[in-house]
Design an enzyme around this catalytic site. Structure first.
Site, PDB file in Angstrom:
ATOM      1  N   SER A 118      19.882  53.617  66.012  1.00  0.00           N
ATOM      2  CA  SER A 118      18.999  52.337  66.378  1.00  0.00           C
ATOM      3  C   SER A 118      19.029  51.387  65.562  1.00  0.00           C
ATOM      4  CB  SER A 118      17.437  52.806  66.243  1.00  0.00           C
ATOM      5  OG  SER A 118      17.350  53.893  66.967  1.00  0.00           O
TER       6      SER A 118
ATOM      7  N   THR B 261      14.623  52.042  64.065  1.00  0.00           N
ATOM      8  CA  THR B 261      14.487  50.566  63.587  1.00  0.00           C
ATOM      9  C   THR B 261      13.828  50.669  62.167  1.00  0.00           C
ATOM     10  OG1 THR B 261      13.998  49.716  65.749  1.00  0.00           O
ATOM     11  CG2 THR B 261      13.140  48.392  63.770  1.00  0.00           C
TER      12      THR B 261
ATOM     13  N   GLY C 227       8.823  50.682  67.666  1.00  0.00           N
ATOM     14  CA  GLY C 227       8.473  51.015  68.873  1.00  0.00           C
ATOM     15  C   GLY C 227       8.841  50.077  69.771  1.00  0.00           C
TER      16      GLY C 227
ATOM     17  N   ARG D   6      18.760  41.357  76.187  1.00  0.00           N
ATOM     18  CA  ARG D   6      17.440  41.513  75.705  1.00  0.00           C
ATOM     19  C   ARG D   6      17.204  41.454  74.329  1.00  0.00           C
ATOM     20  NH1 ARG D   6      14.721  45.444  72.342  1.00  0.00           N
ATOM     21  NH2 ARG D   6      12.426  45.868  72.990  1.00  0.00           N
TER      22      ARG D   6
ATOM     23  N   THR E  72      17.514  46.333  63.729  1.00  0.00           N
ATOM     24  CA  THR E  72      17.466  47.185  64.641  1.00  0.00           C
ATOM     25  C   THR E  72      18.625  46.842  65.702  1.00  0.00           C
ATOM     26  OG1 THR E  72      16.030  48.047  66.622  1.00  0.00           O
ATOM     27  CG2 THR E  72      16.002  45.636  66.254  1.00  0.00           C
TER      28      THR E  72
HETATM   29  N1  ASP Z   1      11.030  47.552  67.791  1.00  0.00           N
HETATM   30  C1  ASP Z   1      12.408  47.711  68.434  1.00  0.00           C
HETATM   31  C2  ASP Z   1      12.622  46.801  69.701  1.00  0.00           C
HETATM   32  O1  ASP Z   1      11.840  46.837  70.619  1.00  0.00           O
HETATM   33  C3  ASP Z   1      12.832  49.248  68.958  1.00  0.00           C
HETATM   34  C4  ASP Z   1      12.409  50.131  67.976  1.00  0.00           C
HETATM   35  O2  ASP Z   1      11.570  50.111  66.948  1.00  0.00           O
HETATM   36  O3  ASP Z   1      13.075  51.375  68.188  1.00  0.00           O
HETATM   37  O4  ASP Z   1      14.059  46.350  69.698  1.00  0.00           O
END
Ligand code: ASP
Length: 332
Positions: free
Chosen positions: A89, A191, A243, A219, A209
């Site tokens: 990630s 992340t 998250g 995105r 991340t």
């Molecule tokens: N917060 C990160 C995102 O939405 C993803 C993650 O924490 O896994 O890009």
């Protein structure tokens, strides 16, 4: 003239009232999650990171325990996760978007409230260091996409292929079985959000991340957005998130947590409030997805809370590097 007796009586009455009121005030403060922090002794240094990033907190601790700056510590910590090919990630080895491109988001904040951020950066293994360079060398906060890449190359960062064979394999497998939808992995995110307080009481934070696995091209999540994935205010504290970034973006979670701490909330209570805000505003999405927050205040007290169980975090404090699981709003 007041008699001596009258004076004594008044004094007694006043001090009893003060005592009772003081006790009540203290209980009220505890109930609200506001502890009397004015006289507490800070527990320094300390570093905290999302997920089992103990190798990152260890790298940060090396700097902190030698009297180094929190900013250097969080950058060093984030770089550990970025360089790890098994961390799918973050950085090198991160899972690509649905078209097979590894695109990275990161940001950093120092004790003076300076901030730097990169979004949609490709081919550079250490986006956190590019973010720091933006903070220190340009008048801007965010550089994005091709512009961020051009800046990084001009600064001497090497251009690399970040798609590992393993990440490519997972992407090929996803293409076959998916409906080509961007997915969020509810159980595992890696992340890295990392917060540190150094021996001189300087607070800093970083977040890095590769975003949601197989996301739509272009995105950008919460992680590089100041106030969403990360916020630091040296007078108060710092917070970071992991998250489903869309939920964090729509509630500006990290900023909210720091503001709750400013209003006197303990970091633990502040993280709980930010999670509850998400669940209140977006009940359906909150049930189906994961968000986790970490907070650290200037006394070295921390908080951690998530929507779903399973959010763990690494805390290096008092010479010990330990892994904890955060409490969550929903149960298994
Ligand atoms: N917060 C990160 C995102 O939405 C993803 C993650 O924490 O896994 O890009």
């Amino acid at each position: 003239m007041f008699s001596r007796r009258f004076f004594l009586k008044q004094t007694l009455l006043a001090s009893t009232t003060a005592l009772l009121y003081g006790g009540w005030w203290h209980r009220r403060a505890l109930f609200l999650g506001q502890e009397d922090s004015k006289h507490a002794k800070p527990r320094l240094p300390v570093v905290i990171a999302t997920w089992d990033n103990r190798s990152a907190t260890a790298a940060a601790w090396n700097i902190l325990s030698a009297g180094g700056r929190a900013l250097d510590a969080v950058e060093a910590g984030a770089r550990v996760a970025e360089a790890d090919p098994n961390d799918t990630s973050v950085g090198y080895g991160g899972l690509p978007d649905r078209d097979g491109n590894v695109t990275l988001d990161a940001c950093i904040m120092d004790e003076k409230g300076n901030a730097g951020s990169v979004t949609y950066l490709q081919h550079i293994k250490h986006p956190v260091s590019v973010a720091r360079r933006i903070m220190e060398k340009t008048p801007h906060v965010i550089l994005s996409g091709d512009g961020a890449l051009a800046f990084a190359l001009q600064e001497g960062f090497p251009k690399e292929n970040l798609l590992t064979e393993e990440a490519r394999r997972q992407w090929e497998a996803w293409k076959i079985k998916s409906e080509y939808k961007p997915v969020i992995n509810r159980e595992r995110h890696d992340t890295i959000g990392i917060l540190a307080l150094d021996m001189q009481g300087r607070l800093s934070g970083a977040c890095s991340t590769s975003g949601l696995a197989f996301k739509m091209r272009g995105r950008v999540g919460d992680s590089p957005i100041i106030g969403a994935g990360l916020f630091v205010d040296n007078e108060i504290g710092a917070a970071t998130a992991t998250g489903l970034g869309e939920l964090v973006l729509k509630t500006l979670g990290s900023f909210l947590i720091v503001e709750e701490m400013r209003r006197g909330k303990h970091p633990q209570r502040a993280t709980e409030l930010a999670i509850r805000r998400i669940a209140y505003k977006y009940p359906q999405q909150a049930r189906e997805n994961q968000v986790g927050f970490l907070a650290l205040d200037r006394l070295g007290r921390h908080g951690a809370f998530s929507l779903q169980p399973g959010f763990n975090y690494a805390l290096y404090q008092d010479g010990q590097n330990r892994l904890f699981e955060a409490d969550s709003l929903f149960s298994r």
